[in-house]
Design a protein around this motif. Structure first.
Motif, PDB file in Angstrom:
ATOM      1  N   LYS A   1      76.765  10.916  45.606  1.00 12.21           N
ATOM      2  CA  LYS A   1      76.025  12.090  46.061  1.00 12.21           C
ATOM      3  C   LYS A   1      75.231  11.795  47.326  1.00 12.21           C
ATOM      4  O   LYS A   1      75.167  12.622  48.239  1.00 12.21           O
ATOM      5  CB  LYS A   1      75.089  12.590  44.966  1.00 12.21           C
ATOM      6  CG  LYS A   1      74.302  13.836  45.345  1.00 12.21           C
ATOM      7  CD  LYS A   1      73.380  14.279  44.235  1.00 12.21           C
ATOM      8  CE  LYS A   1      72.640  15.566  44.617  1.00 12.21           C
ATOM      9  NZ  LYS A   1      71.847  15.426  45.847  1.00 12.21           N
ATOM     10  N   ALA A   2      74.601  10.615  47.391  1.00  9.27           N
ATOM     11  CA  ALA A   2      73.787  10.281  48.564  1.00  9.27           C
ATOM     12  C   ALA A   2      74.626  10.275  49.840  1.00  9.27           C
ATOM     13  O   ALA A   2      74.153  10.702  50.908  1.00  9.27           O
ATOM     14  CB  ALA A   2      73.121   8.924  48.364  1.00  9.27           C
ATOM     15  N   ASP A   3      75.864   9.827  49.740  1.00  9.29           N
ATOM     16  CA  ASP A   3      76.738   9.794  50.915  1.00  9.29           C
ATOM     17  C   ASP A   3      77.208  11.196  51.288  1.00  9.29           C
ATOM     18  O   ASP A   3      77.323  11.521  52.481  1.00  9.29           O
ATOM     19  CB  ASP A   3      77.933   8.891  50.627  1.00  9.29           C
ATOM     20  CG  ASP A   3      77.503   7.501  50.193  1.00  9.29           C
ATOM     21  OD1 ASP A   3      77.018   6.741  51.051  1.00  9.29           O
ATOM     22  OD2 ASP A   3      77.632   7.200  48.988  1.00  9.29           O
ATOM     23  N   VAL A   4      77.473  12.014  50.286  1.00 10.77           N
ATOM     24  CA  VAL A   4      77.828  13.410  50.559  1.00 10.77           C
ATOM     25  C   VAL A   4      76.666  14.108  51.256  1.00 10.77           C
ATOM     26  O   VAL A   4      76.862  14.867  52.220  1.00 10.77           O
ATOM     27  CB  VAL A   4      78.219  14.143  49.264  1.00 10.77           C
ATOM     28  CG1 VAL A   4      78.392  15.639  49.526  1.00 10.77           C
ATOM     29  CG2 VAL A   4      79.497  13.550  48.687  1.00 10.77           C
ATOM     30  N   ASP A   5      75.440  13.842  50.800  1.00 11.02           N
ATOM     31  CA  ASP A   5      74.270  14.453  51.444  1.00 11.02           C
ATOM     32  C   ASP A   5      74.201  14.080  52.923  1.00 11.02           C
ATOM     33  O   ASP A   5      73.911  14.927  53.784  1.00 11.02           O
ATOM     34  CB  ASP A   5      72.987  14.004  50.739  1.00 11.02           C
ATOM     35  CG  ASP A   5      72.827  14.626  49.359  1.00 11.02           C
ATOM     36  OD1 ASP A   5      73.507  15.631  49.067  1.00 11.02           O
ATOM     37  OD2 ASP A   5      72.019  14.090  48.565  1.00 11.02           O
ATOM     38  N   LEU A   6      74.465  12.806  53.233  1.00 10.46           N
ATOM     39  CA  LEU A   6      74.444  12.376  54.639  1.00 10.46           C
ATOM     40  C   LEU A   6      75.543  13.067  55.443  1.00 10.46           C
ATOM     41  O   LEU A   6      75.326  13.476  56.590  1.00 10.46           O
ATOM     42  CB  LEU A   6      74.614  10.857  54.710  1.00 10.46           C
ATOM     43  CG  LEU A   6      73.460  10.008  54.183  1.00 10.46           C
ATOM     44  CD1 LEU A   6      73.847   8.527  54.189  1.00 10.46           C
ATOM     45  CD2 LEU A   6      72.203  10.233  55.019  1.00 10.46           C
ATOM     46  N   ALA A   7      76.710  13.190  54.844  1.00 14.08           N
ATOM     47  CA  ALA A   7      77.827  13.851  55.535  1.00 14.08           C
ATOM     48  C   ALA A   7      77.524  15.324  55.766  1.00 14.08           C
ATOM     49  O   ALA A   7      77.873  15.881  56.817  1.00 14.08           O
ATOM     50  CB  ALA A   7      79.104  13.680  54.727  1.00 14.08           C
ATOM     51  N   VAL A   8      76.885  15.958  54.800  1.00 17.26           N
ATOM     52  CA  VAL A   8      76.546  17.376  54.960  1.00 17.26           C
ATOM     53  C   VAL A   8      75.533  17.563  56.080  1.00 17.26           C
ATOM     54  O   VAL A   8      75.633  18.501  56.885  1.00 17.26           O
ATOM     55  CB  VAL A   8      76.019  17.963  53.639  1.00 17.26           C
ATOM     56  CG1 VAL A   8      75.472  19.376  53.855  1.00 17.26           C
ATOM     57  CG2 VAL A   8      77.132  18.004  52.594  1.00 17.26           C
ATOM     58  N   VAL A   9      74.562  16.683  56.161  1.00 22.45           N
ATOM     59  CA  VAL A   9      73.590  16.760  57.262  1.00 22.45           C
ATOM     60  C   VAL A   9      74.309  16.647  58.602  1.00 22.45           C
ATOM     61  O   VAL A   9      74.049  17.417  59.543  1.00 22.45           O
ATOM     62  CB  VAL A   9      72.513  15.667  57.125  1.00 22.45           C
ATOM     63  CG1 VAL A   9      71.669  15.585  58.399  1.00 22.45           C
ATOM     64  CG2 VAL A   9      71.630  15.941  55.923  1.00 22.45           C
ATOM     65  N   ALA A  10      75.225  15.700  58.696  1.00 24.70           N
ATOM     66  CA  ALA A  10      75.979  15.522  59.942  1.00 24.70           C
ATOM     67  C   ALA A  10      76.812  16.760  60.258  1.00 24.70           C
ATOM     68  O   ALA A  10      76.851  17.233  61.409  1.00 24.70           O
ATOM     69  CB  ALA A  10      76.873  14.295  59.831  1.00 24.70           C
ATOM     70  N   ALA A  11      77.494  17.296  59.249  1.00 20.96           N
ATOM     71  CA  ALA A  11      78.343  18.466  59.460  1.00 20.96           C
ATOM     72  C   ALA A  11      77.519  19.704  59.773  1.00 20.96           C
ATOM     73  O   ALA A  11      77.905  20.528  60.609  1.00 20.96           O
ATOM     74  CB  ALA A  11      79.206  18.698  58.217  1.00 20.96           C
ATOM     75  N   ARG A  12      76.377  19.843  59.108  1.00 18.21           N
ATOM     76  CA  ARG A  12      75.506  21.002  59.358  1.00 18.21           C
ATOM     77  C   ARG A  12      74.919  20.943  60.763  1.00 18.21           C
ATOM     78  O   ARG A  12      74.850  21.956  61.475  1.00 18.21           O
ATOM     79  CB  ARG A  12      74.393  21.022  58.307  1.00 18.21           C
ATOM     80  CG  ARG A  12      73.536  22.283  58.323  1.00 18.21           C
ATOM     81  CD  ARG A  12      72.472  22.197  57.246  1.00 18.21           C
ATOM     82  NE  ARG A  12      71.611  21.031  57.474  1.00 18.21           N
ATOM     83  CZ  ARG A  12      70.882  20.454  56.520  1.00 18.21           C
ATOM     84  NH1 ARG A  12      70.947  20.890  55.271  1.00 18.21           N
ATOM     85  NH2 ARG A  12      70.111  19.417  56.807  1.00 18.21           N
ATOM     86  N   ASN A  13      74.502  19.757  61.198  1.00 15.92           N
ATOM     87  CA  ASN A  13      73.972  19.617  62.552  1.00 15.92           C
ATOM     88  C   ASN A  13      75.046  19.889  63.593  1.00 15.92           C
ATOM     89  O   ASN A  13      74.775  20.464  64.656  1.00 15.92           O
ATOM     90  CB  ASN A  13      73.389  18.224  62.754  1.00 15.92           C
ATOM     91  CG  ASN A  13      72.089  18.027  61.990  1.00 15.92           C
ATOM     92  OD1 ASN A  13      71.434  18.987  61.604  1.00 15.92           O
ATOM     93  ND2 ASN A  13      71.712  16.770  61.774  1.00 15.92           N
ATOM     94  N   ALA A  14      76.281  19.474  63.292  1.00 15.81           N
ATOM     95  CA  ALA A  14      77.383  19.728  64.224  1.00 15.81           C
ATOM     96  C   ALA A  14      77.687  21.213  64.325  1.00 15.81           C
ATOM     97  O   ALA A  14      78.171  21.679  65.365  1.00 15.81           O
ATOM     98  CB  ALA A  14      78.626  18.972  63.770  1.00 15.81           C
ATOM     99  N   PHE A  15      77.403  21.960  63.254  1.00 20.12           N
ATOM    100  CA  PHE A  15      77.712  23.393  63.248  1.00 20.12           C
ATOM    101  C   PHE A  15      76.528  24.255  63.683  1.00 20.12           C
ATOM    102  O   PHE A  15      76.685  25.438  63.939  1.00 20.12           O
ATOM    103  CB  PHE A  15      78.150  23.812  61.838  1.00 20.12           C
ATOM    104  CG  PHE A  15      78.628  25.234  61.764  1.00 20.12           C
ATOM    105  CD1 PHE A  15      79.888  25.593  62.235  1.00 20.12           C
ATOM    106  CD2 PHE A  15      77.807  26.227  61.230  1.00 20.12           C
ATOM    107  CE1 PHE A  15      80.323  26.914  62.183  1.00 20.12           C
ATOM    108  CE2 PHE A  15      78.241  27.547  61.168  1.00 20.12           C
ATOM    109  CZ  PHE A  15      79.499  27.896  61.645  1.00 20.12           C
ATOM    110  N   CYS A  16      75.349  23.684  63.798  1.00 18.57           N
ATOM    111  CA  CYS A  16      74.155  24.496  64.022  1.00 18.57           C
ATOM    112  C   CYS A  16      74.214  25.211  65.372  1.00 18.57           C
ATOM    113  O   CYS A  16      74.915  24.797  66.305  1.00 18.57           O
ATOM    114  CB  CYS A  16      72.894  23.643  63.928  1.00 18.57           C
ATOM    115  SG  CYS A  16      72.647  22.517  65.305  1.00 18.57           S
TER     116      CYS A  16
END
Length: 489
Positions: free
Chosen positions: A47-62
């Motif tokens: 889960k911790a790694d998914v959270d990091l990936a989501v932050v990266a993906a969300r920032n890329a989409f912002c």
């Protein structure tokens, strides 16, 4: 060139364009199903790694990000470049697929070719989706926009690790989304290599992320994450149910599901028996029977039944099973011991319930998960081998008399992925095609797929359609805008 000693370069997680260890530092083994030997230890996400990936993906989409300001044409160019690099390194990736999956090298090369084809198709679609202007009453100008849905999760199966990656990645990128990929735990190596190529191509940080791991941890974290807006899954119907429930319990995220199948192939008495037997043979034994849309129920007209059974058994007995790196091999190993045991269990059930074993039915050797191509005759609709998805090289041949009878039998299943019919009578073909409950119907052929043609199933075989224009719509939202005008026409 086939190379069983292919170097394994990438074994970590891919987040924000970098290969990183799992937060926990844990790893898990990837084994070669042909010899059960270790291929590599790869990082085990959680889960911790998914959270990091989501932050990266969300920032890329912002709003205001590099990716959100990338023109459609530039997105298409990136997809085309990635397709070109995959073609450039096709031998390397094919070797990785064979090592982790066990399919033959020749079939792995075909899979890579298909990956590139899908990416090129969606690269051409980046500027071909758009909204409409809508006539409404009053001084109101109304139009719709097609907008990228946002951060999406893709959960892949092991049987076609590269093709299924393309099914999700290509339309998501074409639409302007960012993506987090969970490759199957059996087959992460090919996905990680392609992730490395995406960095070489020049995708912005966070657009493409790959997290290795297991369904109950990584898969669940993706489906339950509140910042992921859509999940695309290919796999079993049972897991599809869990994904729907978890998605509903989190943020009611959108889901598309390509699930199981028990697809019928109906063969009428007016066919060329040799041709029909070969079509049926390939329709069940392709990819070692590990295909969701495999024709796993063969309905054969009573007038040609005995001869068809004889020829089918002969074809199966001639099929060469062995080293998937060998150019002469037709069938490599099954994916793992669990799958092998499941197939053998169904073989036992078939014999116990009265089906006649014409050929095969046993494991080959003691090293690797090799299975004899198996043919059952005298199968009836109520037998377990005719109702359950075996996901292995087991051909079940059922006798029928009439068109109405076989349509009823073909539809007597909870699945509805694919179907096939072989006949020289166009009326018979169209009657069956219109009546059968399946997402795709093939007439006088099987597995004649096309990137532009939608792929998906009825009933418990899934929700939504991948490929074609419909595949792109899975990653788009439709927004309506209404503007009051200062006058009436």
């Amino acid at each position: 060139m086939a190379n069983p000693n292919q170097e394994i370069k990438f074994t970590k997680l891919f987040i924000k364009n970098e290969f990183v260890d799992a937060v926990s530092k844990k790893t898990f083994p990837v084994s070669n199903p042909a010899n059960e030997k270790l291929v590599a230890n790869v990082a085990e996400g959680d889960k911790a790694d998914v959270d990091l990936a989501v932050v990266a993906a969300r920032n890329a989409f912002c709003r205001g990000s590099v990716w959100r300001n990338t023109d459609p044409t530039a997105r298409g160019t990136l997809l085309n470049k990635l397709a070109a690099l995959v073609e450039r390194d096709s031998d390397i990736i094919a070797n990785l697929i064979v090592l982790e999956n066990g399919k033959t090298f020749a079939n792995a090369k075909v899979e890579i070719s298909r990956f590139a084809q899908i990416l090129k198709f969606y690269a051409g679609f980046v500027d071909k989706y758009y909204g409409k202007t809508i006539p409404v009453d009053g001084p109101i100008f109304t139009y719709t926009r097609k907008e990228a849905i946002g951060v999406v999760g893709a959960i892949l199966p092991w049987n076609f690790p590269v093709i299924m990656l393309a099914y999700k990645l290509a339309p998501a990128i074409a639409a302007g989304c960012t993506i987090i990929v969970k490759a199957a735990e059996q087959t992460p190596l090919s996905a990680l290599y392609i992730a490395a190529l995406s960095k070489e191509v020049g995708f912005p940080d966070g657009v493409i992320n790959v997290i290795n791991g297991f369904g109950p941890t990584v898969g669940h974290a993706i489906v339950s994450h509140l910042d992921i807006r859509k999940v695309a899954f290919t796999g079993s119907t049972d897991v599809g149910r869990l994904i729907m429930k978890t998605a509903a319990d989190s943020n009611i995220k959108k889901v598309s599901l390509e699930l199981g199948g028990k697809s019928p192939l109906v063969i009428f008495e007016d066919v060329d028996i040799d041709e029909a037997a070969m079509v049926a043979h390939n329709a069940i034994f392709m990819n070692h029977g590990q295909v969701c849309f495999a024709a796993s129920r063969h309905y054969v007209h009573e007038k040609i039944y005995d001869e068809f059974v004889k020829r089918s058994a002969a074809l199966a007995s001639m099929r060469k099973v062995g080293d998937p790196f060998d150019a002469d091999t037709d069938q490599g190993p099954q994916i793992d011991e669990e799958s092998m045991k499941k197939i053998l269990h169904f073989v036992d059930l078939g014999k116990e319930q009265g089906a006649k074993l014409e050929t095969g039915g046993k494991r080959i050797g003691t090293e690797g998960y090799f299975m004899e191509p198996t043919v059952f005759s005298n199968v009836t609709d109520d037998m377990s081998i005719a109702t359950h998805e075996i996901f292995g090289p087991v051909q079940c041949i059922i006798k029928f008399k009439t068109v109405d009878e076989v349509i009823e039998s073909a539809n007597r299943t909870n699945y509805g992925l694919m179907a096939g019919v072989m006949t020289k009578n166009i009326d018979t073909a169209l009657t069956f095609a219109n009546a059968v409950e399946a997402g795709t119907v093939w007439v006088n052929c099987y597995s004649a797929g096309a990137v532009a043609a939608p792929f998906g199933g009825y009933k418990e075989s899934g929700i939504g359609r991948e490929l074609g224009e419909e595949g792109l719509s899975l990653y788009l939202e439709t927004k309506t805008v209404a503007i009051k005008l200062p006058y009436k026409n």
